[in-house]
Design an enzyme around this catalytic site. Structure first.
Site, PDB file in Angstrom:
ATOM      1  N   LEU A  44       0.852  -1.201   0.000  1.00 58.95           N
ATOM      2  CA  LEU A  44       0.000   0.000   0.000  1.00 58.95           C
ATOM      3  C   LEU A  44       0.877   1.236   0.000  1.00 58.95           C
ATOM      4  O   LEU A  44       1.743   1.366   0.864  1.00 58.95           O
ATOM      5  CB  LEU A  44      -0.845   0.038   1.283  1.00 58.95           C
ATOM      6  CG  LEU A  44      -1.861  -1.078   1.495  1.00 58.95           C
ATOM      7  CD1 LEU A  44      -2.323  -1.072   2.939  1.00 58.95           C
ATOM      8  CD2 LEU A  44      -3.052  -0.884   0.567  1.00 58.95           C
ATOM      9  N   HIS A  45       0.661   2.120  -0.946  1.00 62.16           N
ATOM     10  CA  HIS A  45       1.403   3.384  -0.905  1.00 62.16           C
ATOM     11  C   HIS A  45       0.691   4.528  -1.606  1.00 62.16           C
ATOM     12  O   HIS A  45       1.176   5.649  -1.606  1.00 62.16           O
ATOM     13  CB  HIS A  45       2.799   3.213  -1.518  1.00 62.16           C
ATOM     14  CG  HIS A  45       2.758   3.077  -3.010  1.00 62.16           C
ATOM     15  ND1 HIS A  45       2.415   1.912  -3.628  1.00 62.16           N
ATOM     16  CD2 HIS A  45       2.974   3.970  -3.994  1.00 62.16           C
ATOM     17  CE1 HIS A  45       2.434   2.087  -4.938  1.00 62.16           C
ATOM     18  NE2 HIS A  45       2.766   3.333  -5.191  1.00 62.16           N
ATOM     19  N   ARG A  46      -0.501   4.260  -2.184  1.00 63.25           N
ATOM     20  CA  ARG A  46      -1.217   5.325  -2.902  1.00 63.25           C
ATOM     21  C   ARG A  46      -1.599   6.443  -1.942  1.00 63.25           C
ATOM     22  O   ARG A  46      -2.161   6.167  -0.877  1.00 63.25           O
ATOM     23  CB  ARG A  46      -2.538   4.821  -3.459  1.00 63.25           C
ATOM     24  CG  ARG A  46      -2.569   4.063  -4.689  1.00 63.25           C
ATOM     25  CD  ARG A  46      -2.393   4.807  -5.959  1.00 63.25           C
ATOM     26  NE  ARG A  46      -1.636   3.870  -6.778  1.00 63.25           N
ATOM     27  CZ  ARG A  46      -0.537   4.135  -7.433  1.00 63.25           C
ATOM     28  NH1 ARG A  46      -0.053   5.347  -7.462  1.00 63.25           N
ATOM     29  NH2 ARG A  46       0.095   3.217  -8.094  1.00 63.25           N
TER      30      ARG A  46
END
Ligand code: UD1
Length: 376
Positions: free
Chosen positions: A212-214
């Site tokens: 997850l990095h958005r």
């Protein structure tokens, strides 16, 4: 002899560029291909390890821009890359994907007029993808990079459709497949030898892999909190499965600033790691029961590997992965995600097919087109 510059900056660029670089090496007497690394990603774990594993040489030119605001980072790349272009006078610049380095380099090329006659032509690799969500910085990068590019190399059919709809000349569009899949195919054998499963005490197909990095997920406390609750519910749905979460630096930063560290460490069976190298990560993907992600590239890699992928976004710019592949777009819809986790657990999830031209030969096609277009 023609001079080509490839501009890369962020982790997903490196595996897209590596096969292209190797392909140009075959035409050494005709093509001088140089690698420009902007330094958008500078951590060893986000950059150096990939150069080493992908057997890439040290970048010929390193711009050392580092992190910043979107505008600041883009402007820094532009100022530093402009000097490079003026000095090197390339015949063509290749840009990859949709990161800030991609649009910055394309803009520079469009603003330099050579011999009062022409600007520097740009080839966009991974052209035509559209999420139709302009709140994503990458969508703006994609649209503008395509506008500024002379050659559009497309990974999936939707890209052709999008570009035609936006009025691009058909003759500028080349459906070549996916160079990231070239890398994946090439390195799967080596990746299988990684010892990461032993290191993390995992058994094949008994864990899920999470990335997850958005900004829409991790820069928003409410959404990030909701995701952690969903992860906890997934754990309860498959209680005998581990979960592995290699955490991106941006995500670490936001976890800390939102004070969500405790919440993440309270999720049972969740193994949190630093960002992993290419081979370790590929190995984890190959052997996972399923993947939860908000990345673009991982939707494609799991489709190729036929591993179920649940994407925590409202849309995708890579629709073939959901239409044909193993991807399901879930947003942050808890009940949908849990429903699909149950399907995966009960072996009722779709099996998926590999999209056209994802055959490991995309970089070869790109090199041939470019040689032909530059008449070398
Ligand atoms: C960038 C891309 C994104 C891509 C992702 C892959 C843009 C707009 N976004 O997002 O499309 O999916 O790379 O990883 O280009 N940081 C470090 N070390 C680094 C780099 C970044 O600690 O080497 C931290 C910094 O706090 C930085 C933050 O991560 O501010 C964000 O980095 P940045 O490159 O701006 O965007 P990514 O989130 O990595």
């Amino acid at each position: 002899m023609k001079k080509l510059l490839s501009v890369v900056g962020a982790r997903p660029n490196f595996m897209k560029m590596a096969p292209v670089h190797k392909e140009f090496k075959k035409y050494k007497s005709l093509i001088n291909h140089k690698i420009v690394h902007t330094g958008q990603h500078y951590d060893k774990k986000l950059s150096n390890v990939f150069f080493k594993e992908l057997e890439l040489p040290e970048p010929d030119i390193y711009l050392n821009v580092g992190s910043g605001t979107h505008s600041g980072q883009t402007a820094d790349v532009m100022m530093r890359f402009e000097e490079v272009v003026l000095k090197e006078k390339p015949d063509l610049v290749l840009v990859y994907g949709d990161v800030n380095s991609t649009i910055a380099a394309s803009l520079v090329c469009s603003k330099i007029v050579v011999n009062h006659t022409h600007t520097i032509p740009v080839a966009h690799i991974e052209s035509g993808l559209r999420s139709f969500d302009r709140s994503m910085p990458e969508e703006i990068n994609r649209i503008l990079t395509d506008r500024l590019s002379k050659f559009h190399f497309v990974t999936e059919i939707s890209g052709i459709k999008n570009l035609i709809q936006e009025g691009f000349d058909k003759n500028s569009i080349f459906f070549v497949g996916n160079t990231m899949i070239d890398s994946l195919k090439h390195y799967t054998g080596i990746a299988r030898k990684s010892k990461i499963l032993e290191e993390l005490c995992l058994s094949k197909k008994r864990y899920s892999l999470i990335t997850l990095h958005r900004p829409s997920n991790v820069d928003n406390k409410e959404n990030f909190g909701a995701i952690l609750k969903i992860l906890s519910d997934i754990q309860k749905t498959v209680p005998d499965f581990e979960m592995v979460f290699p955490v991106h630096p941006r995500t670490v930063k936001m976890l800390k600033s939102f004070g969500l560290d405790d919440e993440i460490y309270n999720i049972k069976n969740l193994i949190v790691t630093e960002p992993l190298g290419y081979f370790d990560f590929l190995n984890l993907m190959i052997n996972a029961s399923f993947v939860i992600t908000d990345s673009g590239g991982i939707q494609e890699e799991t489709t190729f590997l036929k591993i179920p992928c649940l994407t925590l976004r409202q849309n995708t710019e890579r629709p073939v992965t959901a239409k044909l592949g193993t991807n399901t777009i879930c947003g942050l819809d808890r009940s949908k995600i849990l429903r699909y986790v149950k399907k995966i657990k009960n072996k009722k999830y779709k099996r998926g097919k590999i999209p056209d031209l994802w055959d490991g030969k995309s970089a070869g096609r790109i090199a041939k087109f470019i040689l032909n277009k530059l008449s070398v």
